[in-house]
Scaffold this motif. Structure first.
Motif, PDB file in Angstrom:
ATOM      1  N   UNK A 186       0.861  -1.182   0.000  1.00  6.66           N
ATOM      2  CA  UNK A 186       0.000   0.000   0.000  1.00  6.66           C
ATOM      3  C   UNK A 186       0.897   1.231   0.000  1.00  6.66           C
ATOM      4  N   UNK A 187       0.994   1.894  -1.142  1.00  6.97           N
ATOM      5  CA  UNK A 187       1.830   3.090  -1.189  1.00  6.97           C
ATOM      6  C   UNK A 187       1.046   4.315  -0.724  1.00  6.97           C
ATOM      7  N   UNK A 188       1.690   5.158   0.042  1.00  2.44           N
ATOM      8  CA  UNK A 188       1.080   6.448   0.400  1.00  2.44           C
ATOM      9  C   UNK A 188       2.060   7.523  -0.022  1.00  2.44           C
ATOM     10  N   UNK A 189       1.622   8.396  -0.891  1.00  2.00           N
ATOM     11  CA  UNK A 189       2.523   9.452  -1.334  1.00  2.00           C
ATOM     12  C   UNK A 189       2.178  10.749  -0.608  1.00  2.00           C
ATOM     13  N   UNK A 190       3.179  11.334   0.034  1.00  2.00           N
ATOM     14  CA  UNK A 190       2.945  12.619   0.690  1.00  2.00           C
ATOM     15  C   UNK A 190       3.477  13.728  -0.212  1.00  2.00           C
ATOM     16  N   UNK A 191       2.603  14.612  -0.660  1.00  2.00           N
ATOM     17  CA  UNK A 191       3.040  15.654  -1.591  1.00  2.00           C
ATOM     18  C   UNK A 191       3.906  16.692  -0.887  1.00  2.00           C
ATOM     19  N   UNK A 192       4.867  17.271  -1.615  1.00  2.00           N
ATOM     20  CA  UNK A 192       5.635  18.358  -1.015  1.00  2.00           C
ATOM     21  C   UNK A 192       4.711  19.536  -0.718  1.00  2.00           C
ATOM     22  N   UNK A 193       5.097  20.349   0.236  1.00  2.00           N
ATOM     23  CA  UNK A 193       4.241  21.452   0.665  1.00  2.00           C
ATOM     24  C   UNK A 193       3.948  22.428  -0.476  1.00  2.00           C
TER      25      UNK A 193
END
Ligand code: ATP
Ligand code: MG
Length: 465
Positions: free
Chosen positions: A311-318
């Motif tokens: 399960x990938x979770x991508x956290x976007x840059x601010x």
């Protein structure tokens, strides 16, 4: 959404009206009732204020130049469906008042009104605000309150966290440094059925290959020089709990093989031992490297990648979710002013603009540090651009201008520096409406020095207008 609870114990009201006289009257009446009143002359200004802090109640006129009261109501409700908005209506805007109620306005006040009308409706709204804040504190789980983000992409992260928390699936969190990977890992752990058990975090980048292996798997007495006694590995310590493996992309090829076995069989051997140990752990891993690329160039095992990336979770840059900046800034402001016992209740509009203009290469961590310092520095009830550190005051334009590659045929250094100087000075003057004192503050320089530079560079107001 940020918590409604403000630092100051005063309830806050935002009054929006293009007629200054009306703003004054309402500020006077509500100020006497003990409310903290802020005013805005139009919808845009109101929304900016809304971004900086929470208001318990908003009172808006319906007819205003630009976006009217209805549009404002709609946009406030988009941000916070529970927001309490009261509209002021004249006979001529009666239809709009009905529309406002349909869109979820709390109530309307008919012009002309007297002080008592205002007091009555605002006090009813405050009752509701109080209830909402009590309820809000109860049913929003702590992890959601800590993981700030109202943008679509962050809401999706919230949903994903909720959905995956209860499973035992392995999770791979991918994001640049400071985007909140560890915070998300802890959020998942907190909402999982393993929340009563251990949460063990190991940063693969912090160890050499052999040290990492002995940390993870433990070692037997005499397994290597310096192994004077048997040592339990952290995997064993994490039994039944959750294991957070940070910077997993830094693992050596050899350790990758051993770790793959842990993922596949939940089995491992301590360094120097021939006995297999079994563990029951849930793995959450994180990386700021592009692991697919690492797989392509052969530095990361493909089979391990697929085992991790269930399960990938991508956290976007601010910088890709700038709308969250005012919320995050407000959150950190409240946290640090509370911690430091300071009475700071807001961030000035100008300061918010600086924060949102900047690109935040260090992401949320950098923003948090900036606000932390600003709270420490601030001598006001509000954070202003002067409280924000120099590096960030120069913001994006500097990094863009400075990072220009030196062209093959060189540059004229004096001319390029003058260009940079001119760009900033013009921007500061524009922003402050040619108020040299304020512009000098924004540029971290003195009035005299700025005046000298303006004349040296021959910057003229008409030419800029
Ligand atoms: N959405 C968010 N809401 C509130 N605070 C946040 C959010 N994201 C990050 N933070 C805060 O920013 C700081 C950095 O977050 P964290 O350590 O989780 O980042 P990271 O992605 O693990 O960074 P690194 O790759 O450098 O380890 C922490 O103090 C964290 O609490
Ligand atoms: Mg981290």
């Amino acid at each position: 959404m940020a918590s409604r609870q403000q630092d100051s114990d005063k309830r806050a009201v935002l009054v929006v009206d293009d007629e200054a006289g009306m703003c004054e009257v309402l500020s006077y009446i509500l100020g006497r009732e003990g409310f903290n009143v802020e005013t805005a002359a139009h919808a845009e200004e109101a929304l900016e204020a809304f971004d900086r802090r929470c208001f318990d109640v908003t009172i808006t006129d319906l007819r205003m130049p630009g976006a009217g009261g209805i549009e404002l109501l709609r946009r406030i409700k988009d941000r916070d469906p529970n927001a309490l908005v009261i509209v002021i209506t004249a006979f001529s805007t009666w239809d709009s008042a009905v529309e406002a109620m349909r869109l979820g306005a709390f109530d309307y006040i008919k012009k002309p009104f007297d002080n008592e009308d205002i007091r009555a409706v605002v006090s009813r709204a405050m009752e509701v605000a109080r209830e909402l804040s009590l309820r809000g504190a109860g049913d929003v789980p702590a992890y959601v309150r800590n993981l700030i983000g109202a943008t679509q992409v962050m809401q999706e992260v919230h949903n994903l966290i909720r959905r995956v928390a209860s499973t035992d699936s392995t999770i791979l969190i991918h994001g640049e440094s400071g985007t909140g990977k560890e915070l998300v890992a802890r959020a998942i752990y907190n909402c999982s059925s393993r929340s009563e058990e251990a949460f063990i975090a190991v940063n693969c980048g912090a160890f050499t290959e052999s040290l990492l292996e002995s940390e993870l798997f433990g070692h037997m007495k005499g397994a290597f020089t310096g192994a004077v006694s048997h040592k339990k590995g952290l995997l064993e310590v994490a039994h039944r709990g959750t294991f957070f493996l940070d910077e997993v992309g830094e693992m050596s090829r050899q350790t990758q093989v051993k770790f793959l076995r842990v993922l596949e069989e939940r089995e491992f051997m301590a360094v120097g031992s021939t006995e297999t140990q079994r563990v029951d752990v849930r793995f959450i891993t994180a990386t700021n490297r592009d692991l697919e690329k690492a797989v392509a160039d052969g530095s990361f095992r493909e089979d391990l990648f697929y085992r991790l990336n269930v399960i990938p979770i991508r956290l976007p840059p601010l910088r890709e979710r700038k709308e969250d900046i005012p919320l995050l800034a407000g959150h950190f402001m409240a946290r640090y002013s509370h911690q430091m016992g300071k009475k700071i209740s807001g961030i000035s509009r100008e300061a918010v603009r600086f924060l949102t203009d900047y690109d935040w290469p260090g992401n949320v961590r950098e923003l948090e540090n900036t606000i932390h310092r600003a709270v420490a520095l601030s001598r006001d009830s509000e954070i202003t651009p002067a409280d924000l550190v120099i590096k960030m005051r120069t913001g994006t334009p500097a990094s863009q201008l400075m990072s220009r590659e030196l062209p093959g045929d060189g540059i004229d250094l004096e001319e390029s520096l003058a260009q940079v100087e001119r760009t900033y000075i013009c921007q500061a003057l524009e922003r402050t409406g040619w108020n040299i004192t304020h512009a000098a503050e924004l540029l971290g320089t003195s009035f005299r020095s700025l005046r000298y530079r303006i004349s040296k560079l021959d910057i003229k107001q008409e030419a800029e207008a």
